[in-house]
Design a protein around this motif. Sequence first.
Motif, PDB file in Angstrom:
ATOM      1  N   PRO A 216       0.664  -1.170   0.361  1.00 41.50           N
ATOM      2  CA  PRO A 216      -0.232   0.188  -0.303  1.00 41.50           C
ATOM      3  C   PRO A 216       1.050   1.159   0.160  1.00 41.50           C
ATOM      4  CG  PRO A 216      -0.559  -1.459   1.810  1.00 41.50           C
ATOM      5  CD  PRO A 216       0.487  -2.094   1.064  1.00 41.50           C
ATOM      6  N   CYS A 217       1.960   1.236   1.210  1.00 45.79           N
ATOM      7  CA  CYS A 217       2.948   2.750   0.768  1.00 45.79           C
ATOM      8  C   CYS A 217       3.119   2.498  -0.476  1.00 45.79           C
ATOM      9  CB  CYS A 217       4.318   1.997   2.052  1.00 45.79           C
ATOM     10  SG  CYS A 217       5.224   3.575   1.971  1.00 45.79           S
ATOM     11  N   LEU A 218       3.818   1.635  -0.974  1.00 49.32           N
ATOM     12  CA  LEU A 218       4.524   1.647  -2.724  1.00 49.32           C
ATOM     13  C   LEU A 218       3.334   2.429  -3.739  1.00 49.32           C
ATOM     14  CD1 LEU A 218       6.771  -0.736  -4.455  1.00 49.32           C
ATOM     15  CD2 LEU A 218       5.433   0.487  -5.569  1.00 49.32           C
ATOM     16  N   ALA A 219       1.995   1.238  -3.743  1.00 51.90           N
ATOM     17  CA  ALA A 219       0.964   2.015  -5.015  1.00 51.90           C
ATOM     18  C   ALA A 219       0.608   3.798  -4.285  1.00 51.90           C
ATOM     19  CB  ALA A 219       0.155   1.904  -4.216  1.00 51.90           C
ATOM     20  N   ALA A 220       0.538   4.097  -2.689  1.00 48.89           N
ATOM     21  CA  ALA A 220       0.721   5.301  -2.642  1.00 48.89           C
ATOM     22  C   ALA A 220       1.419   6.452  -3.173  1.00 48.89           C
ATOM     23  CB  ALA A 220      -0.063   5.582  -0.806  1.00 48.89           C
ATOM     24  N   GLY A 221       2.922   6.008  -2.609  1.00 48.58           N
ATOM     25  CA  GLY A 221       3.737   6.941  -2.866  1.00 48.58           C
ATOM     26  C   GLY A 221       3.840   6.887  -4.303  1.00 48.58           C
ATOM     27  N   LEU A 222       4.098   6.587  -5.381  1.00 49.44           N
ATOM     28  CA  LEU A 222       4.734   6.158  -6.757  1.00 49.44           C
ATOM     29  C   LEU A 222       2.997   6.936  -7.053  1.00 49.44           C
ATOM     30  CD1 LEU A 222       5.168   5.554  -9.683  1.00 49.44           C
ATOM     31  CD2 LEU A 222       3.811   3.786  -9.218  1.00 49.44           C
ATOM     32  N   ALA A 223       1.593   6.617  -6.280  1.00 50.93           N
ATOM     33  CA  ALA A 223       0.724   8.090  -7.082  1.00 50.93           C
ATOM     34  C   ALA A 223       1.012   9.463  -7.086  1.00 50.93           C
ATOM     35  CB  ALA A 223      -0.736   7.600  -6.845  1.00 50.93           C
TER      36      ALA A 223
ATOM     37  N   ALA B   9      -1.379  15.479 -11.817  1.00 50.78           N
ATOM     38  CA  ALA B   9      -2.532  15.881 -11.539  1.00 50.78           C
ATOM     39  C   ALA B   9      -1.936  16.659 -10.499  1.00 50.78           C
ATOM     40  CB  ALA B   9      -2.881  14.506 -11.175  1.00 50.78           C
ATOM     41  N   PRO B  10      -2.091  18.423 -10.561  1.00 47.18           N
ATOM     42  CA  PRO B  10      -1.232  18.731  -9.052  1.00 47.18           C
ATOM     43  C   PRO B  10      -2.650  18.960  -8.518  1.00 47.18           C
ATOM     44  CG  PRO B  10      -1.385  19.769 -11.255  1.00 47.18           C
ATOM     45  CD  PRO B  10      -1.720  18.359 -11.567  1.00 47.18           C
ATOM     46  N   ASN B  11      -3.840  18.852  -8.965  1.00 47.56           N
ATOM     47  CA  ASN B  11      -4.638  18.788  -8.039  1.00 47.56           C
ATOM     48  C   ASN B  11      -5.155  17.926  -7.200  1.00 47.56           C
ATOM     49  OD1 ASN B  11      -5.782  17.414 -10.445  1.00 47.56           O
ATOM     50  ND2 ASN B  11      -8.033  17.747  -9.683  1.00 47.56           N
ATOM     51  N   ARG B  12      -4.120  17.129  -7.217  1.00 53.38           N
ATOM     52  CA  ARG B  12      -4.147  16.435  -5.936  1.00 53.38           C
ATOM     53  C   ARG B  12      -3.150  15.676  -4.670  1.00 53.38           C
ATOM     54  NH1 ARG B  12      -8.249  11.348  -8.351  1.00 53.38           N
ATOM     55  NH2 ARG B  12      -9.749  12.672 -10.035  1.00 53.38           N
ATOM     56  N   VAL B  13      -2.398  16.590  -5.407  1.00 52.79           N
ATOM     57  CA  VAL B  13      -1.044  16.611  -4.961  1.00 52.79           C
ATOM     58  C   VAL B  13      -0.930  16.794  -3.118  1.00 52.79           C
ATOM     59  CG1 VAL B  13       1.302  17.749  -3.869  1.00 52.79           C
ATOM     60  CG2 VAL B  13       0.053  17.531  -6.681  1.00 52.79           C
TER      61      VAL B  13
ATOM     62  N   LEU C 106      -3.835  15.675  -1.228  1.00 57.77           N
ATOM     63  CA  LEU C 106      -4.013  14.478  -1.029  1.00 57.77           C
ATOM     64  C   LEU C 106      -3.529  13.505  -1.284  1.00 57.77           C
ATOM     65  CD1 LEU C 106      -6.920  12.763  -0.071  1.00 57.77           C
ATOM     66  CD2 LEU C 106      -7.683  12.523  -2.734  1.00 57.77           C
ATOM     67  N   LEU C 107      -3.061  12.626  -2.034  1.00 56.36           N
ATOM     68  CA  LEU C 107      -2.360  11.358  -2.077  1.00 56.36           C
ATOM     69  C   LEU C 107      -1.389  12.122  -1.291  1.00 56.36           C
ATOM     70  CD1 LEU C 107      -2.559  11.600  -6.480  1.00 56.36           C
ATOM     71  CD2 LEU C 107      -3.340   9.742  -3.915  1.00 56.36           C
ATOM     72  N   LYS C 108      -0.266  13.192  -1.542  1.00 60.97           N
ATOM     73  CA  LYS C 108       0.555  13.183  -0.521  1.00 60.97           C
ATOM     74  C   LYS C 108       1.169  12.809   1.061  1.00 60.97           C
ATOM     75  CE  LYS C 108       4.256  16.866   2.149  1.00 60.97           C
ATOM     76  NZ  LYS C 108       5.266  15.679   1.624  1.00 60.97           N
ATOM     77  N   ALA C 109      -0.276  13.331   1.648  1.00 63.39           N
ATOM     78  CA  ALA C 109      -0.812  12.480   2.688  1.00 63.39           C
ATOM     79  C   ALA C 109      -1.250  10.973   3.549  1.00 63.39           C
ATOM     80  CB  ALA C 109      -2.354  13.867   3.241  1.00 63.39           C
ATOM     81  N   VAL C 110      -1.825  10.757   2.030  1.00 67.49           N
ATOM     82  CA  VAL C 110      -2.368   9.298   2.063  1.00 67.49           C
ATOM     83  C   VAL C 110      -0.849   8.749   2.031  1.00 67.49           C
ATOM     84  CG1 VAL C 110      -3.268   7.891   0.950  1.00 67.49           C
ATOM     85  CG2 VAL C 110      -4.228   9.485   1.677  1.00 67.49           C
ATOM     86  N   TYR C 111      -0.023   8.851   1.477  1.00 65.60           N
ATOM     87  CA  TYR C 111       1.553   8.586   1.073  1.00 65.60           C
ATOM     88  C   TYR C 111       1.933   8.546   2.783  1.00 65.60           C
ATOM     89  CZ  TYR C 111       6.171   7.531  -0.076  1.00 65.60           C
ATOM     90  OH  TYR C 111       8.293   8.061   0.397  1.00 65.60           O
ATOM     91  N   GLU C 112       1.842  10.032   3.363  1.00 70.34           N
ATOM     92  CA  GLU C 112       3.215   9.566   5.052  1.00 70.34           C
ATOM     93  C   GLU C 112       2.041   8.951   5.420  1.00 70.34           C
ATOM     94  OE1 GLU C 112       6.119  11.414   5.028  1.00 70.34           O
ATOM     95  OE2 GLU C 112       5.613  12.172   2.784  1.00 70.34           O
ATOM     96  N   GLU C 113       1.022   8.787   5.602  1.00 70.15           N
ATOM     97  CA  GLU C 113       0.096   8.073   6.073  1.00 70.15           C
ATOM     98  C   GLU C 113       0.393   6.224   6.423  1.00 70.15           C
ATOM     99  OE1 GLU C 113      -4.406   6.382   7.570  1.00 70.15           O
ATOM    100  OE2 GLU C 113      -3.936   8.049   6.720  1.00 70.15           O
ATOM    101  N   GLU C 114       0.364   6.431   4.876  1.00 71.73           N
ATOM    102  CA  GLU C 114       0.927   4.911   4.311  1.00 71.73           C
ATOM    103  C   GLU C 114       2.010   4.189   5.518  1.00 71.73           C
ATOM    104  OE1 GLU C 114      -1.202   2.630   3.846  1.00 71.73           O
ATOM    105  OE2 GLU C 114      -2.678   2.860   2.619  1.00 71.73           O
ATOM    106  N   PHE C 115       3.120   5.438   4.885  1.00 71.10           N
ATOM    107  CA  PHE C 115       5.117   5.376   4.926  1.00 71.10           C
ATOM    108  C   PHE C 115       4.885   4.713   6.250  1.00 71.10           C
ATOM    109  CE2 PHE C 115       9.113   5.956   5.971  1.00 71.10           C
ATOM    110  CZ  PHE C 115       9.652   5.409   5.048  1.00 71.10           C
TER     111      PHE C 115
END
Length: 301
Positions: free
Chosen positions: A245-252, A260-264, A266-275
Amino acid sequence: MAVSGSVDFEPDVAEYIEEAFERCGLVVATGYDLKTARRSLNLLFADWANRGLNRWTIEQVSLPLVADIANYPAGILTMTVGASGSFTVGETITGGTSGATASITSVTSSTVIAITIPSGTFVAAETITGGTSGATTTVTAAVDFTNVQSTIDILSAVIREDAGASNQSDISISRISRDTYINIPSKRTTARPSQFYVDRQITPVLKLWGTPDATIYTLVFDRLVRIDDADNPQNTVDVPFRFYPCLAAGLAYYISLKKAPNRVQLLKAVYEEEFERAAAEDRDRASLTLTPSRDYYTLIR
């Protein structure tokens, strides 16, 4: 209902890329999309190396030590030659064309010798000569530094005596800083090594103190190495199941920075949480024993 009974879910690089694009609200449409995503994936692996300990990338290496040689590669460094039998451990070899030099730390087979980090660059097909034995042979292939350069850091080390014998013993040695090492006044003092300094160059070097006084020691160390690159889309990745999950979130997140700068955010927060979740689980577990100190006490009446 019956469960599947399988535990072999292992996405390949292409599937991670597809997942990441979908999280960005996109689809993989061109070959360049694959290329840029693979580049982002390899940069993500570099980020993980900087964030701390990835326990599945720890390897243990054993290097035989040689008397009067203090500096060793932080990994396995070998040279393939025509014939190695006439060379002696500890002698210096010199390239006839390149003028490069290195010391032999072991003769691992009839055509392979282990060496220290060379001064200069040996070239294929040149003749090398042993400084003590006078032996000569031809270098079959250029020295490959990949194994040593994959070392990120050294975690711990011991000096092993009587390796393989029933009385084998391991003696812990301590790591010192660059400043401490440079201020050692007697770096050529010979003794059983008790300290080491890691010179973290592109090709990292282990510097021992004292300099080994005999060819009876083995340096055994745990090293942190690079995660294998994501090259072919059909390859799987060098990551355990708990980090999927962390890899998928980080790559996204990495792809969103470009597409997709409008999602940066959101996706950064998900990545940091997963990591954070994955890193917290990827830890060493050991029993904790607390012993109260009796050195100081106050008697209250």
